[in-house]
Design a protein around this motif. Structure first.
Motif, PDB file in Angstrom:
ATOM      1  N   HIS A   1       0.830  -1.212   0.000  1.00  0.00           N
ATOM      2  CA  HIS A   1       0.000   0.000   0.000  1.00  0.00           C
ATOM      3  C   HIS A   1       0.869   1.270   0.000  1.00  0.00           C
ATOM      4  O   HIS A   1       0.628   2.205  -0.765  1.00  0.00           O
ATOM      5  CB  HIS A   1      -0.912  -0.035   1.237  1.00  0.00           C
ATOM      6  N   ALA A   2       1.912   1.285   0.841  1.00  0.00           N
ATOM      7  CA  ALA A   2       2.767   2.484   0.922  1.00  0.00           C
ATOM      8  C   ALA A   2       3.459   2.730  -0.418  1.00  0.00           C
ATOM      9  O   ALA A   2       3.534   3.876  -0.899  1.00  0.00           O
ATOM     10  CB  ALA A   2       3.786   2.328   2.047  1.00  0.00           C
ATOM     11  N   ALA A   3       3.935   1.655  -1.051  1.00  0.00           N
ATOM     12  CA  ALA A   3       4.594   1.810  -2.356  1.00  0.00           C
ATOM     13  C   ALA A   3       3.614   2.336  -3.401  1.00  0.00           C
ATOM     14  O   ALA A   3       3.975   3.135  -4.274  1.00  0.00           O
ATOM     15  CB  ALA A   3       5.175   0.469  -2.806  1.00  0.00           C
ATOM     16  N   GLN A   4       2.361   1.904  -3.301  1.00  0.00           N
ATOM     17  CA  GLN A   4       1.346   2.369  -4.252  1.00  0.00           C
ATOM     18  C   GLN A   4       1.088   3.878  -4.067  1.00  0.00           C
ATOM     19  O   GLN A   4       1.058   4.642  -5.042  1.00  0.00           O
ATOM     20  CB  GLN A   4       0.046   1.587  -4.028  1.00  0.00           C
TER      21      GLN A   4
ATOM     22  N   ALA B   1       4.034   5.924  -5.464  1.00  0.00           N
ATOM     23  CA  ALA B   1       4.109   6.015  -6.926  1.00  0.00           C
ATOM     24  C   ALA B   1       2.989   6.881  -7.484  1.00  0.00           C
ATOM     25  O   ALA B   1       3.203   7.670  -8.403  1.00  0.00           O
ATOM     26  CB  ALA B   1       4.058   4.612  -7.536  1.00  0.00           C
ATOM     27  N   LEU B   2       1.787   6.755  -6.923  1.00  0.00           N
ATOM     28  CA  LEU B   2       0.667   7.560  -7.428  1.00  0.00           C
ATOM     29  C   LEU B   2       0.879   9.042  -7.116  1.00  0.00           C
ATOM     30  O   LEU B   2       0.591   9.905  -7.949  1.00  0.00           O
ATOM     31  CB  LEU B   2      -0.653   7.065  -6.825  1.00  0.00           C
ATOM     32  N   THR B   3       1.398   9.332  -5.936  1.00  0.00           N
ATOM     33  CA  THR B   3       1.667  10.729  -5.588  1.00  0.00           C
ATOM     34  C   THR B   3       2.708  11.304  -6.541  1.00  0.00           C
ATOM     35  O   THR B   3       2.566  12.421  -7.050  1.00  0.00           O
ATOM     36  CB  THR B   3       2.181  10.839  -4.138  1.00  0.00           C
ATOM     37  N   ALA B   4       3.753  10.528  -6.787  1.00  0.00           N
ATOM     38  CA  ALA B   4       4.874  11.045  -7.584  1.00  0.00           C
ATOM     39  C   ALA B   4       4.428  11.505  -8.964  1.00  0.00           C
ATOM     40  O   ALA B   4       4.982  12.458  -9.506  1.00  0.00           O
ATOM     41  CB  ALA B   4       5.949   9.970  -7.715  1.00  0.00           C
TER      42      ALA B   4
ATOM     43  N   HIS C   1      14.443   2.572   6.191  1.00  0.00           N
ATOM     44  CA  HIS C   1      15.710   1.847   6.097  1.00  0.00           C
ATOM     45  C   HIS C   1      16.190   2.045   4.661  1.00  0.00           C
ATOM     46  O   HIS C   1      15.686   1.396   3.736  1.00  0.00           O
ATOM     47  CB  HIS C   1      15.435   0.368   6.394  1.00  0.00           C
ATOM     48  N   PRO C   2      17.109   2.995   4.438  1.00  0.00           N
ATOM     49  CA  PRO C   2      17.399   3.407   3.062  1.00  0.00           C
ATOM     50  C   PRO C   2      17.690   2.247   2.103  1.00  0.00           C
ATOM     51  O   PRO C   2      17.259   2.294   0.941  1.00  0.00           O
ATOM     52  CB  PRO C   2      18.612   4.328   3.225  1.00  0.00           C
ATOM     53  N   ALA C   3      18.389   1.211   2.556  1.00  0.00           N
ATOM     54  CA  ALA C   3      18.723   0.117   1.633  1.00  0.00           C
ATOM     55  C   ALA C   3      17.464  -0.574   1.108  1.00  0.00           C
ATOM     56  O   ALA C   3      17.468  -1.162   0.032  1.00  0.00           O
ATOM     57  CB  ALA C   3      19.629  -0.894   2.337  1.00  0.00           C
ATOM     58  N   GLU C   4      16.369  -0.497   1.859  1.00  0.00           N
ATOM     59  CA  GLU C   4      15.109  -1.167   1.486  1.00  0.00           C
ATOM     60  C   GLU C   4      14.082  -0.203   0.912  1.00  0.00           C
ATOM     61  O   GLU C   4      13.225  -0.603   0.133  1.00  0.00           O
ATOM     62  CB  GLU C   4      14.444  -1.744   2.762  1.00  0.00           C
ATOM     63  N   ASP C   5      14.105   1.022   1.366  1.00  0.00           N
ATOM     64  CA  ASP C   5      12.903   1.862   1.268  1.00  0.00           C
ATOM     65  C   ASP C   5      12.978   3.014   0.270  1.00  0.00           C
ATOM     66  O   ASP C   5      12.114   3.884   0.280  1.00  0.00           O
ATOM     67  CB  ASP C   5      12.576   2.432   2.668  1.00  0.00           C
ATOM     68  N   LEU C   6      14.026   3.030  -0.569  1.00  0.00           N
ATOM     69  CA  LEU C   6      14.150   4.109  -1.549  1.00  0.00           C
ATOM     70  C   LEU C   6      14.035   3.574  -2.975  1.00  0.00           C
ATOM     71  O   LEU C   6      14.617   2.546  -3.304  1.00  0.00           O
ATOM     72  CB  LEU C   6      15.522   4.796  -1.413  1.00  0.00           C
ATOM     73  N   ASP C   7      13.290   4.272  -3.800  1.00  0.00           N
ATOM     74  CA  ASP C   7      13.247   3.970  -5.238  1.00  0.00           C
ATOM     75  C   ASP C   7      13.442   5.265  -6.001  1.00  0.00           C
ATOM     76  O   ASP C   7      13.121   6.339  -5.494  1.00  0.00           O
ATOM     77  CB  ASP C   7      11.894   3.352  -5.623  1.00  0.00           C
ATOM     78  N   ILE C   8      13.932   5.141  -7.227  1.00  0.00           N
ATOM     79  CA  ILE C   8      14.172   6.352  -8.024  1.00  0.00           C
ATOM     80  C   ILE C   8      13.411   6.281  -9.343  1.00  0.00           C
ATOM     81  O   ILE C   8      13.391   5.232  -9.996  1.00  0.00           O
ATOM     82  CB  ILE C   8      15.696   6.545  -8.251  1.00  0.00           C
ATOM     83  N   LEU C   9      12.750   7.390  -9.685  1.00  0.00           N
ATOM     84  CA  LEU C   9      12.126   7.526 -11.013  1.00  0.00           C
ATOM     85  C   LEU C   9      13.015   8.457 -11.831  1.00  0.00           C
ATOM     86  O   LEU C   9      13.474   9.478 -11.319  1.00  0.00           O
ATOM     87  CB  LEU C   9      10.732   8.133 -10.911  1.00  0.00           C
ATOM     88  N   ARG C  10      13.229   8.114 -13.066  1.00  0.00           N
ATOM     89  CA  ARG C  10      14.130   8.914 -13.912  1.00  0.00           C
ATOM     90  C   ARG C  10      13.385   9.546 -15.082  1.00  0.00           C
ATOM     91  O   ARG C  10      12.328   9.072 -15.476  1.00  0.00           O
ATOM     92  CB  ARG C  10      15.257   8.022 -14.456  1.00  0.00           C
TER      93      ARG C  10
ATOM     94  N   LYS D   1      13.169  11.618  -9.401  1.00  0.00           N
ATOM     95  CA  LYS D   1      12.458  11.671  -8.121  1.00  0.00           C
ATOM     96  C   LYS D   1      12.892  10.500  -7.259  1.00  0.00           C
ATOM     97  O   LYS D   1      13.060   9.393  -7.794  1.00  0.00           O
ATOM     98  CB  LYS D   1      10.946  11.541  -8.335  1.00  0.00           C
ATOM     99  N   VAL D   2      13.008  10.742  -5.971  1.00  0.00           N
ATOM    100  CA  VAL D   2      13.230   9.620  -5.069  1.00  0.00           C
ATOM    101  C   VAL D   2      11.954   9.390  -4.259  1.00  0.00           C
ATOM    102  O   VAL D   2      11.336  10.331  -3.759  1.00  0.00           O
ATOM    103  CB  VAL D   2      14.487   9.820  -4.177  1.00  0.00           C
ATOM    104  N   LEU D   3      11.529   8.141  -4.224  1.00  0.00           N
ATOM    105  CA  LEU D   3      10.332   7.766  -3.472  1.00  0.00           C
ATOM    106  C   LEU D   3      10.810   7.167  -2.151  1.00  0.00           C
ATOM    107  O   LEU D   3      11.543   6.171  -2.156  1.00  0.00           O
ATOM    108  CB  LEU D   3       9.506   6.732  -4.239  1.00  0.00           C
ATOM    109  N   ILE D   4      10.423   7.760  -1.054  1.00  0.00           N
ATOM    110  CA  ILE D   4      10.947   7.358   0.255  1.00  0.00           C
ATOM    111  C   ILE D   4       9.816   6.810   1.116  1.00  0.00           C
ATOM    112  O   ILE D   4       8.869   7.534   1.450  1.00  0.00           O
ATOM    113  CB  ILE D   4      11.614   8.550   0.974  1.00  0.00           C
ATOM    114  N   ASN D   5       9.931   5.556   1.454  1.00  0.00           N
ATOM    115  CA  ASN D   5       8.942   4.952   2.333  1.00  0.00           C
ATOM    116  C   ASN D   5       9.411   5.115   3.781  1.00  0.00           C
ATOM    117  O   ASN D   5      10.309   4.409   4.235  1.00  0.00           O
ATOM    118  CB  ASN D   5       8.770   3.473   1.969  1.00  0.00           C
TER     119      ASN D   5
END
Ligand SMILES: Cc1cc2nc3c(=O)[nH]c(=O)nc-3n(C[C@H](O)[C@H](O)[C@H](O)COP(=O)(O)O)c2cc1C
Ligand SMILES: [Mn+2]
Length: 511
Positions: free
Chosen positions: A384-387, A390-393, A429-438, A460-464
């Motif tokens: 849910h958090a990842a969704q 991504a939708l916000t971004a 936990h940065p190793a787990e919780d960050l994604d990047i959109l390019r 953009k970096v998506l930070i959970n």
């Protein structure tokens, strides 16, 4: 102030005086903010050439600094005054502009703004003789805009800007729709004003539509304008929506317009200084740069279209609205923009239909709210958090520029950065919780990428920063007060010698 508009009806309103804001023009709004202690008058002479902006910058290095009315401009013979920091970082002045209770929290103002922005009220046309803007009307050779004080803000600015806290009206030749935008306007000469619209802006689309027919584009611009028209001129609405109708909705009464002298467009009847003119195909002059909301100079100097001014209207001793562009909290685009952008992001997420979203905030210190968005949510299922991230971004209201998208749990207040930093430091936990959109939608005004031609392609970096859903059952309980102890202490608050009410608590220790 008449009432708190959190209680206002929502939806189309026709007869609405009972829900209208307490002011009718910039002067009445200035009186309202002065009564509320939110205005500072400066009567000593101040030079519009860098000094005014320097004083405005120094006076606004703290959050909530008052609006500044410069009453004497050195060397000015037009009797003009200049209002700077009209809204700035003050949520209270935003509230007084749209008829909200200034003591509401930012989160409450965002919620109330979502209601207000749904209302639409059409403008009303009043007789020329009743329009305050027609105190003085000048045509053709009588016009000399150089008599009005036009600030040069920053040392590296390319000229004097008569239009920053402005609005510009254009009409689309195909649809007849009138657009209202806020575009910077550099003064070139007595009857020549530069108009810079960046690609995609509605003013530019209208202009190109006229020019492609080989015809000049009519323009009306106002340089002293009430805060609501100013705010809405800088918001992005659909090409079919009317900023004028939204302004009517926000204030609770139709914007008063009147007929112009030369162009077929109407003019705002309660503005302070209005020009009418034409943009002729191919007529350009060198324009810019101007210190921007990013805290840097923006685009390089380049040729831009020029308004050939045909008529001027002004009130006696007009109050010109000047918008300083600077780092927060000195930027004119501050609290109001963060509140409105956050409201529109929440609207987008609502429309998409994702559940569990609680709040959002685009903090104005992040390049006027463009750089960062925090969304709070109640996690309801795996992923849910990842969704929500991504939708916000990529939702329309947040996609442009935003580099940092952060989700936090519902116990974290996105408007409180002490809370947000706590969540980032203890739940992410940065190793787990960050994604990047390019290669995302961005702007040439963001100086962080090289070569500059690449700047419109952002990332953009998506930070959970929510509690890990995988381990949510083991996640330690935050240290919260026992409800009975809180209530006991709160009841004794003044007896214990503390001023004011005790802080509100909504979450308590669970056994
Ligand atoms: C003080 C201020 C100055 C601005 N200057 C410009 C400008 O010079 N050119 C531009 O294209 N947009 C500028 N903007 C942003 C536009 O106002 C904003 O994108 C708005 O949506 C434009 O209206 P439109 O969507 O109807 O085109 C400025 C905004 C503010 C608040
Ligand atoms: Mn528009």
């Amino acid at each position: 102030m008449e009432e708190q508009s959190v209680e206002r009806p929502v939806g189309p309103v026709t007869s609405n005086e009972s829900v209208a804001v307490a002011w009718r023009d910039l002067r009445e709004w200035i009186a309202l903010i002065e009564t509320n202690g939110l205005l500072k008058r400066i009567d000593q002479p101040v030079d519009a050439d860098e000094e005014l902006a320097a004083i405005a910058y120094l006076a606004t290095r703290r959050e909530g600094a008052p609006a500044l009315l410069f009453e004497t401009i050195a060397g000015d013979r037009s009797g003009s005054r200049i209002l700077a920091n009209m809204l700035g970082s003050s949520k209270e002045r935003y509230a007084l502009a749209v008829g909200l209770d200034p003591t509401l929290s930012i989160a409450e103002m965002i919620a109330a703004t979502r209601d207000l922005m749904q209302r639409r009220i059409k403008p009303v046309l009043i007789a020329k003789k009743d329009a305050r803007i027609n105190d003085v009307v000048l045509r053709g050779d009588e016009v000399d805009l150089t008599q009005f004080p036009a600030p040069k803000f920053w040392p590296g600015d390319g000229g004097r800007y008569i239009g920053t806290g402005d609005i510009t009206l254009t009409r689309n030749p195909d649809t007849g729709r009138i657009n209202v935008g806020c575009y910077r306007q550099m003064l070139h000469g007595p009857r020549r004003v530069g108009l810079y619209c960046s690609p995609g802006k509605h003013g530019l689309i209208d202009r190109e539509a006229w020019w492609s027919r080989g015809k000049p584009c009519e323009v009306v611009a106002a340089y002293g304008i009430d805060p609501v028209l100013f705010m809405l001129a800088a918001q992005v609405f659909g090409i079919k929506e009317s900023e004028l109708d939204v302004a009517g909705g926000l204030t609770g009464r139709g914007v008063e317009l009147t007929e112009a002298e030369y162009v077929s467009l109407p003019i705002p009847a309660n503005a302070e200084l209005v020009i009418e003119g034409l943009l002729h195909p191919g007529d350009t002059e060198q324009e810019g740069p101007l210190g921007e909301f990013t805290g840097y100079y923006g685009r390089e100097r380049a040729p831009q279209p020029v308004i050939d001014v045909k008529a001027v209207h002004h009130r006696r001793s007009p109050i010109l609205t000047a918008a300083l562009m600077a780092k927060y909290p000195s930027c004119e685009i501050g609290a109001y923009y963060a509140i409105m952008r956050s409201a529109r992001i929440l609207d987008d997420l609502d429309r998409i239909g994702v559940s569990g979203v609680v709040g959002a905030y685009a903090h104005p210190a992040a390049a006027s709210g463009w750089g960062l968005v925090v969304v709070s949510m109640q996690q309801q299922y795996a992923g849910h958090a990842a969704q929500v991230l991504a939708l916000t971004a990529q939702c329309p209201a947040a996609a442009y520029y935003t580099k940092w998208v952060i989700v936090v749990d519902e116990d974290v207040d996105p408007t409180d950065f002490n809370d947000v930093l706590w969540a980032l430091s203890t739940r992410c936990h940065p190793a787990e919780d960050l994604d990047i959109l390019r290669n995302t939608w961005s702007t040439g005004l963001d100086p962080s990428q090289y070569p500059p031609e690449l700047r419109p392609y952002g990332s953009k970096v998506l930070i959970n920063a929510c509690k890990s859903h995988k381990h949510i059952k083991q996640f330690p309980q935050a240290t919260l007060l026992r409800q009975s102890t809180y209530e006991h202490a709160a009841a004794r608050w003044s007896e214990l010698g503390f001023e004011g009410p005790p802080p509100k608590m909504t979450a308590f220790h669970k056994e």
